[in-house]
Design a protein around this motif. Structure first.
Motif, PDB file in Angstrom:
ATOM      1  N   THR A  13      -4.110  -0.769  -5.418  1.00 50.37           N
ATOM      2  CA  THR A  13      -3.212  -1.423  -4.114  1.00 50.37           C
ATOM      3  C   THR A  13      -4.157  -1.355  -3.007  1.00 50.37           C
ATOM      4  O   THR A  13      -4.402  -2.467  -2.272  1.00 50.37           O
ATOM      5  CB  THR A  13      -2.023  -0.661  -4.032  1.00 50.37           C
ATOM      6  OG1 THR A  13      -1.302  -0.690  -5.084  1.00 50.37           O
ATOM      7  CG2 THR A  13      -1.376  -1.651  -2.806  1.00 50.37           C
ATOM      8  N   GLN A  15      -6.744  -4.093  -3.404  1.00 50.37           N
ATOM      9  CA  GLN A  15      -6.034  -5.440  -3.348  1.00 50.37           C
ATOM     10  C   GLN A  15      -5.790  -5.931  -2.142  1.00 50.37           C
ATOM     11  O   GLN A  15      -5.892  -7.026  -1.521  1.00 50.37           O
ATOM     12  CB  GLN A  15      -4.745  -5.656  -4.050  1.00 50.37           C
ATOM     13  CG  GLN A  15      -4.947  -5.486  -5.513  1.00 50.37           C
ATOM     14  CD  GLN A  15      -3.595  -5.214  -6.287  1.00 50.37           C
ATOM     15  OE1 GLN A  15      -2.582  -4.630  -5.916  1.00 50.37           O
ATOM     16  NE2 GLN A  15      -3.394  -5.823  -7.669  1.00 50.37           N
ATOM     17  N   ARG A  16      -5.447  -4.852  -1.017  1.00 47.49           N
ATOM     18  CA  ARG A  16      -4.942  -5.173   0.411  1.00 47.49           C
ATOM     19  C   ARG A  16      -6.289  -5.071   1.236  1.00 47.49           C
ATOM     20  O   ARG A  16      -5.996  -5.416   2.611  1.00 47.49           O
ATOM     21  CB  ARG A  16      -4.091  -4.176   0.777  1.00 47.49           C
ATOM     22  CG  ARG A  16      -2.655  -4.316  -0.078  1.00 47.49           C
ATOM     23  CD  ARG A  16      -1.301  -3.722   0.602  1.00 47.49           C
ATOM     24  NE  ARG A  16      -0.349  -3.938  -0.058  1.00 47.49           N
ATOM     25  CZ  ARG A  16       0.733  -3.334   0.036  1.00 47.49           C
ATOM     26  NH1 ARG A  16       0.725  -2.128   0.399  1.00 47.49           N
ATOM     27  NH2 ARG A  16       1.778  -3.712  -0.834  1.00 47.49           N
ATOM     28  N   MET A  73     -11.586  -9.105   0.380  1.00 48.37           N
ATOM     29  CA  MET A  73     -10.557  -9.032  -0.367  1.00 48.37           C
ATOM     30  C   MET A  73      -9.308  -9.715   0.801  1.00 48.37           C
ATOM     31  O   MET A  73      -8.233 -10.393   0.260  1.00 48.37           O
ATOM     32  CB  MET A  73      -9.639  -7.496  -0.625  1.00 48.37           C
ATOM     33  CG  MET A  73     -10.451  -7.051  -1.607  1.00 48.37           C
ATOM     34  SD  MET A  73     -10.924  -7.789  -3.438  1.00 48.37           S
ATOM     35  CE  MET A  73      -9.237  -7.832  -4.004  1.00 48.37           C
ATOM     36  N   TRP A 110      -7.092 -13.282   0.143  1.00 43.78           N
ATOM     37  CA  TRP A 110      -5.413 -13.298   0.376  1.00 43.78           C
ATOM     38  C   TRP A 110      -5.338 -14.326   1.414  1.00 43.78           C
ATOM     39  O   TRP A 110      -4.123 -15.175   1.260  1.00 43.78           O
ATOM     40  CB  TRP A 110      -5.116 -11.751   1.136  1.00 43.78           C
ATOM     41  CG  TRP A 110      -3.549 -11.801   1.049  1.00 43.78           C
ATOM     42  CD1 TRP A 110      -2.798 -12.001   2.370  1.00 43.78           C
ATOM     43  CD2 TRP A 110      -2.711 -11.879   0.142  1.00 43.78           C
ATOM     44  NE1 TRP A 110      -1.555 -11.911   1.950  1.00 43.78           N
ATOM     45  CE2 TRP A 110      -1.183 -11.996   0.830  1.00 43.78           C
ATOM     46  CE3 TRP A 110      -2.701 -11.664  -1.314  1.00 43.78           C
ATOM     47  CZ2 TRP A 110      -0.195 -12.136  -0.076  1.00 43.78           C
ATOM     48  CZ3 TRP A 110      -1.279 -12.133  -1.947  1.00 43.78           C
ATOM     49  CH2 TRP A 110      -0.258 -11.964  -1.562  1.00 43.78           C
ATOM     50  N   TRP A 147      -5.712  -9.997 -10.783  1.00 40.80           N
ATOM     51  CA  TRP A 147      -5.543 -10.186  -9.374  1.00 40.80           C
ATOM     52  C   TRP A 147      -6.357 -11.522  -8.941  1.00 40.80           C
ATOM     53  O   TRP A 147      -5.823 -12.306  -8.169  1.00 40.80           O
ATOM     54  CB  TRP A 147      -5.815  -8.994  -8.733  1.00 40.80           C
ATOM     55  CG  TRP A 147      -5.914  -9.032  -6.957  1.00 40.80           C
ATOM     56  CD1 TRP A 147      -6.723  -9.368  -6.170  1.00 40.80           C
ATOM     57  CD2 TRP A 147      -4.346  -8.815  -6.338  1.00 40.80           C
ATOM     58  NE1 TRP A 147      -5.983  -9.382  -4.988  1.00 40.80           N
ATOM     59  CE2 TRP A 147      -4.841  -9.146  -5.003  1.00 40.80           C
ATOM     60  CE3 TRP A 147      -3.155  -8.870  -6.876  1.00 40.80           C
ATOM     61  CZ2 TRP A 147      -3.699  -9.096  -3.986  1.00 40.80           C
ATOM     62  CZ3 TRP A 147      -2.004  -8.841  -5.870  1.00 40.80           C
ATOM     63  CH2 TRP A 147      -2.309  -8.865  -4.796  1.00 40.80           C
ATOM     64  N   THR A 204      -4.657 -14.907  -7.123  1.00 38.03           N
ATOM     65  CA  THR A 204      -4.663 -15.210  -5.743  1.00 38.03           C
ATOM     66  C   THR A 204      -5.709 -16.191  -5.410  1.00 38.03           C
ATOM     67  O   THR A 204      -5.861 -16.640  -4.233  1.00 38.03           O
ATOM     68  CB  THR A 204      -5.190 -13.937  -4.894  1.00 38.03           C
ATOM     69  OG1 THR A 204      -6.310 -13.308  -5.816  1.00 38.03           O
ATOM     70  CG2 THR A 204      -3.879 -12.857  -5.017  1.00 38.03           C
TER      71      THR A 204
END
Ligand code: FAD
Length: 485
Positions: free
Chosen positions: A322, A325-326, A338, A342, A373, A377
């Motif tokens: 996580t 991903q963030r 990343m 997003w 992921w 995205t």
């Protein structure tokens, strides 16, 4: 009295990952068939191996279909939207419209191939003409073969064979008109497919960044060959420089054909440094090579190409996954990448390599988590390029980067984003930090951090893993593997 002549039955033109009018062989076959043409797009949910499109690509698809509808209107035609199992939908449309032929351009992902093979067989068994055409690639994935008749497993000989195989076919022009049927079948509305995010609208910045659709793709090629390609060979590695074409999402849904792009660069060959053109073409051929791999190893997305990696001792850590991903890893170039992903649904290629290496080698998380992921995205999510590149970074792919080549995220940042411009754009909490420390905030003296308004652990995370330790751990894990094929 003359007897009324019977109108020929219509032909269904099935659009898939070829959302364009230009250089579209199925469209040309339909347009010149003398029949009325009924263009159709089928949303095929639940084809599990291919999976539904990721969220970001659905955003793109919505706008791309809207653009295609407008373009077809201009030819006196329409786009019929339907959802469900493709064969069931086509059979229903055939019944409703009395069509006696279906045409489409081929796709090369394994589930797509299965579906299309079954459909062709089923339609033909009922006396319906079913014809498919090339168009997603420069060459069909079966065309290039090694001297021994095998497929290529490494890029350099593939490129050489590509160069020696002659120019890819010239693109064909869009038709000026399509014959409309006497009666149009019913169509879903695009809005009813709910492909745009609302609560929350995570795609709010996509609109500033992208213009989906064929016209925008054509424009982008033109802009690129008039400008950025001049800096391509060197600039393409620097994420803060506008040196790449940004064509990947257009290619992913087929809004432009690779042949159109390839031949657009032919006109340039004399005017600008050859290095730039060759380098760019080599990237287009990497795309081909990824499809070559997927076609010959259909499990590319789910299984290691090199089975030596099947016993790799991956760690399973949701918290670390996580943080990655963030964009909260404490490594600025990783976090910038990343967060770019997003915010814009896209990430620069150099940074894709760095973030992928970080997930696989610093966090020891299975590459398939990263592939999934990215697939969800990226607006350019592509079944071949995504899987092949993840396996390339992991070391498990056909022509992979050796596992021991472990990117140091600090040094990569300093080399490819020397002034920190990229990091400042996507990690605004570091924007006031001195360039000297932009890629290593942990080493910044307290007064420097204070001046930049940063308290580590509060405004920006401390590194979630120590790179030097992680590197040794990854090498030890790799050394524990038995030899594979
Ligand atoms: P340019 O540099 O302008 O290149 C022109 C075109 O060549 C691209 O649009 C693309 O179609 C092709 N291309 C360039 N580099 C590659 C490459 N390494 N492999 C295959 N084709 C390439 N690309 C995708 O299109 N979809 C993906 O899902 C995808 N996932 C990736 C995942 C990882 C971990 C990595 C390292 C790379 C991935 N790539 C993927 C490849 C590459 O990052 C993008 O194609 C590129 O960044 C797109 O930007 P551009 O159009 O400006 O590229």
């Amino acid at each position: 009295m003359t007897t009324p002549t019977k109108e020929p039955s219509p032909v269904l033109l099935w659009f898939r990952k070829d959302l364009r009018l230009d250089d579209n062989h199925a469209l040309q076959a339909a347009a010149t068939s003398g029949r009325a043409v009924i263009p159709v797009y089928i949303r095929e949910p639940g084809v599990t191996e291919r999976g539904p499109l990721g969220g970001a690509q659905e955003w793109w698809l919505h706008h791309s279909l809207a653009a295609l509808q407008t373009a077809l209107d201009g030819l006196g035609s329409r786009l019929i939207l339907r959802q469900g199992n493709a064969l069931t939908v086509l059979e229903k449309l055939i019944e409703e419209t009395k069509a006696e032929a279906v045409v489409w351009n081929r796709r090369y992902d394994p589930a797509g191939i299965d579906v299309d093979t079954q459909i062709k067989k089923a339609l033909r068994s009922k006396g319906i003409e079913a014809n498919s055409f090339a168009g997603q690639l420069l060459h069909e994935p079966t065309r290039l073969r090694t001297g021994a008749g095998d497929h290529y497993k490494t890029y350099t000989p593939f490129w050489r064979a590509f160069e020696q195989s002659g120019e890819p076919p010239f693109p064909i022009e869009a038709p000026a008109k399509l014959l409309a049927p006497g009666r149009w079948p019913q169509s879903d509305t695009l809005a009813s497919w709910s492909m745009l995010p609302t609560k929350p609208n995570w795609a709010s910045e996509f609109t500033d960044m992208w213009k989906p659709g064929e016209a925008a793709a054509q424009e982008k090629v033109k802009d690129f060959i008039d400008g950025a390609i001049d800096d391509y060979a060197v600039g393409r590695d620097f994420p803060d420089r506008p040196a790449t074409s940004l064509l990947s999402p257009h290619l992913a849904l087929g809004e432009i054909s690779p042949a159109r792009i390839w031949h657009a660069t032919r006109r340039l060959a004399d005017n600008i440094a050859k290095d730039n053109v060759v380098r760019f073409r080599k990237e287009l051929v990497w795309r081909e090579f990824c499809y070559h791999q997927l076609f010959h190893f259909p499990k590319l997305r789910t299984e290691n190409w090199n089975d030596r990696y099947d016993d790799f001792p991956w760690l399973s850590d949701t918290k670390l996954l996580t943080s990655w991903q963030r964009g909260q890893t404490g490594y600025p170039i990783v976090d910038a990448g990343m967060r770019q992903l997003w915010r814009h649904g896209w990430m620069h290629n150099r940074v894709r390599m760095i973030t992928a290496s970080f997930l696989i080698k610093d966090l020891l998380i299975d590459w398939r988590n990263g592939e999934a992921w990215f697939r969800d995205t990226l607006v350019d999510a592509d079944p071949a390029a995504n899987a092949a590149n993840w396996q390339w970074v992991a070391g498990s792919g056909a022509d992979a980067s050796p596992f021991f080549r472990i990117f140091n995220p600090v040094l990569q940042g300093e080399k490819f984003d020397p002034d920190g411009g990229y990091v400042r754009t996507f990690v605004p909490e570091l924007s006031k930090l001195d360039s000297k420390y932009i890629h290593r905030p942990l080493e910044a003296p307290d007064d420097v951090l204070k001046r930049a308004g940063i308290e580590l652990g509060k405004h920006y995370p401390r590194p979630i893993v120590d790179h030097a330790m992680a590197r040794q751990r990854a090498l030890a894990a790799h050394a524990s593997l038995k030899d594979g094929r």
